[in-house]
Design a protein around this motif. Structure first.
Motif, PDB file in Angstrom:
ATOM      1  N   THR A  37       0.973  -1.251  -0.072  1.00 60.05           N
ATOM      2  CA  THR A  37       0.144   0.141   0.100  1.00 60.05           C
ATOM      3  C   THR A  37       1.069   1.171  -0.147  1.00 60.05           C
ATOM      4  OG1 THR A  37      -0.083  -0.100   2.585  1.00 60.05           O
ATOM      5  CG2 THR A  37      -1.957  -1.053   1.157  1.00 60.05           C
ATOM      6  N   PRO A  38       0.514   2.353  -0.728  1.00 61.59           N
ATOM      7  CA  PRO A  38       1.552   3.636  -0.462  1.00 61.59           C
ATOM      8  C   PRO A  38       1.807   4.066   0.487  1.00 61.59           C
ATOM      9  CG  PRO A  38      -0.885   3.876  -1.676  1.00 61.59           C
ATOM     10  CD  PRO A  38      -0.923   2.520  -1.353  1.00 61.59           C
ATOM     11  N   ASP A  39       1.071   4.006   1.755  1.00 63.49           N
ATOM     12  CA  ASP A  39       1.479   4.599   3.150  1.00 63.49           C
ATOM     13  C   ASP A  39       2.708   3.382   3.456  1.00 63.49           C
ATOM     14  OD1 ASP A  39      -0.719   2.592   2.984  1.00 63.49           O
ATOM     15  OD2 ASP A  39      -0.448   2.589   5.218  1.00 63.49           O
ATOM     16  N   LYS A  40       2.966   2.565   2.887  1.00 60.29           N
ATOM     17  CA  LYS A  40       3.934   1.507   3.418  1.00 60.29           C
ATOM     18  C   LYS A  40       5.249   1.682   2.641  1.00 60.29           C
ATOM     19  CE  LYS A  40       2.812  -1.177   6.900  1.00 60.29           C
ATOM     20  NZ  LYS A  40       2.499  -2.699   6.526  1.00 60.29           N
ATOM     21  N   VAL A  41       5.181   2.611   1.586  1.00 65.36           N
ATOM     22  CA  VAL A  41       6.325   2.587   0.907  1.00 65.36           C
ATOM     23  C   VAL A  41       6.654   4.263   0.319  1.00 65.36           C
ATOM     24  CG1 VAL A  41       7.847   1.713  -1.345  1.00 65.36           C
ATOM     25  CG2 VAL A  41       6.181   0.242   0.051  1.00 65.36           C
ATOM     26  N   GLY A  42       7.798   4.675   0.688  1.00 63.29           N
ATOM     27  CA  GLY A  42       8.241   5.946  -0.010  1.00 63.29           C
ATOM     28  C   GLY A  42       8.580   5.886  -1.430  1.00 63.29           C
ATOM     29  N   LYS A  43       9.486   4.912  -1.753  1.00 65.71           N
ATOM     30  CA  LYS A  43       9.607   4.892  -3.204  1.00 65.71           C
ATOM     31  C   LYS A  43      10.165   3.244  -3.372  1.00 65.71           C
ATOM     32  CE  LYS A  43      14.262   6.601  -3.878  1.00 65.71           C
ATOM     33  NZ  LYS A  43      14.994   7.333  -4.516  1.00 65.71           N
ATOM     34  N   ALA A  44       9.986   2.680  -4.448  1.00 68.48           N
ATOM     35  CA  ALA A  44      10.677   1.515  -4.794  1.00 68.48           C
ATOM     36  C   ALA A  44      11.664   1.475  -5.721  1.00 68.48           C
ATOM     37  CB  ALA A  44       9.610   0.575  -5.567  1.00 68.48           C
ATOM     38  N   VAL A  45      12.785   0.714  -5.541  1.00 64.39           N
ATOM     39  CA  VAL A  45      13.978   0.619  -6.473  1.00 64.39           C
ATOM     40  C   VAL A  45      14.105  -0.976  -6.986  1.00 64.39           C
ATOM     41  CG1 VAL A  45      16.509   0.844  -6.648  1.00 64.39           C
ATOM     42  CG2 VAL A  45      15.176   2.388  -4.900  1.00 64.39           C
ATOM     43  N   PHE A  46      14.047  -1.097  -8.196  1.00 62.64           N
ATOM     44  CA  PHE A  46      14.129  -2.617  -8.655  1.00 62.64           C
ATOM     45  C   PHE A  46      15.479  -2.983  -8.984  1.00 62.64           C
ATOM     46  CE2 PHE A  46      13.169  -5.300 -12.487  1.00 62.64           C
ATOM     47  CZ  PHE A  46      12.819  -6.429 -11.659  1.00 62.64           C
ATOM     48  N   PHE A  47      15.606  -4.160  -9.045  1.00 61.71           N
ATOM     49  CA  PHE A  47      16.999  -4.838  -9.382  1.00 61.71           C
ATOM     50  C   PHE A  47      16.558  -6.398  -9.860  1.00 61.71           C
ATOM     51  CE2 PHE A  47      17.734  -7.712  -5.693  1.00 61.71           C
ATOM     52  CZ  PHE A  47      17.215  -7.094  -4.645  1.00 61.71           C
ATOM     53  N   SER A  48      17.311  -6.752 -10.560  1.00 62.18           N
ATOM     54  CA  SER A  48      17.299  -8.049 -11.310  1.00 62.18           C
ATOM     55  C   SER A  48      18.487  -8.825 -11.528  1.00 62.18           C
ATOM     56  CB  SER A  48      16.143  -7.970 -12.350  1.00 62.18           C
ATOM     57  OG  SER A  48      16.739  -7.545 -13.545  1.00 62.18           O
ATOM     58  N   THR A  49      18.126 -10.011 -11.973  1.00 64.48           N
ATOM     59  CA  THR A  49      19.380 -10.746 -12.646  1.00 64.48           C
ATOM     60  C   THR A  49      18.902 -11.687 -13.649  1.00 64.48           C
ATOM     61  OG1 THR A  49      19.436 -12.942 -11.341  1.00 64.48           O
ATOM     62  CG2 THR A  49      20.971 -10.928 -10.252  1.00 64.48           C
ATOM     63  N   ALA A  50      19.543 -11.823 -14.753  1.00 68.05           N
ATOM     64  CA  ALA A  50      19.012 -12.552 -15.978  1.00 68.05           C
ATOM     65  C   ALA A  50      20.186 -12.837 -16.754  1.00 68.05           C
ATOM     66  CB  ALA A  50      18.081 -11.482 -16.776  1.00 68.05           C
ATOM     67  N   MET A  51      19.995 -13.672 -17.849  1.00 68.47           N
ATOM     68  CA  MET A  51      20.893 -14.159 -18.593  1.00 68.47           C
ATOM     69  C   MET A  51      21.160 -13.036 -19.304  1.00 68.47           C
ATOM     70  SD  MET A  51      20.553 -17.608 -21.039  1.00 68.47           S
ATOM     71  CE  MET A  51      19.507 -16.850 -22.521  1.00 68.47           C
TER      72      MET A  51
END
Ligand SMILES: Cc1cc2nc3c(=O)[nH]c(=O)nc-3n(C[C@H](O)[C@H](O)[C@H](O)COP(=O)(O)O)c2cc1C
Length: 138
Positions: A66-80
């Motif tokens: 929910t928006p009240d729980k997160v200031g901002k999100a930052v995404f990371f991933s691993t892939a071939m």
């Protein structure tokens, strides 16, 4: 500032990156089955890429935010190959929940079959730490 790190990793590559980010943040990296208990000013969220998509566990985790729980999100991933369309996939899912995602994302190779054996390697993990440091400072 409170920082949280969540990830889903089938083979362990994304977990390594999550741990490197968490080390830099002074937090623990937890799998996506652990909901956020308190508000995170920055939520690092990571997934392996499977058949061009993030894992369903990560989608379910985002669905529970929910928006009240997160200031901002930052995404990371691993892939071939690379992040592919996963950035946009995650950005869209977060936007549907009213949560903004930083334009900066982190991707590195994870081993798959004969490809990229040994990845993420030491340099990948150092890069992940540097990435996290930059995000946390700004
Ligand atoms: C079933 C499966 C499908 C995959 N599909 C892709 C893909 O579409 N594109 C890609 O770049 N890598 C693909 N990969 C490679 C993974 O993204 C890579 O191994 C990643 O590091 C896995 O992360 P994990 O070890 O955290 O699970 C796939 C791997 C598996 C096992």
């Amino acid at each position: 500032m409170r920082i949280a790190v969540r990830y889903y990793s089938r083979g362990g590559a994304t977990e390594k990156v999550a741990k490197a980010i968490a080390r830099e943040a002074g937090e623990r990296a937890l799998a996506t089955d652990k909901p956020l208990e308190k508000k995170a000013d920055i939520l690092f969220i990571g997934s392996g890429v499977y058949k061009g998509h993030i894992d369903g566990h990560v989608k379910a985790f985002i669905e529970g935010l929910t928006p009240d729980k997160v200031g901002k999100a930052v995404f990371f991933s691993t892939a071939m190959l690379g992040g592919g369309h996963s950035d946009e996939e995650v950005r869209k899912l977060l936007a549907e929940k009213g949560i903004s995602m930083d334009t900066r994302t982190f991707h590195c190779h994870g081993k798959f079959l004969f490809f990229h054996r040994g990845h993420p390697d030491e340099k990948d993990l150092l890069d992940a730490e540097i990435f996290a440091r930059k995000i946390i400072k700004k």
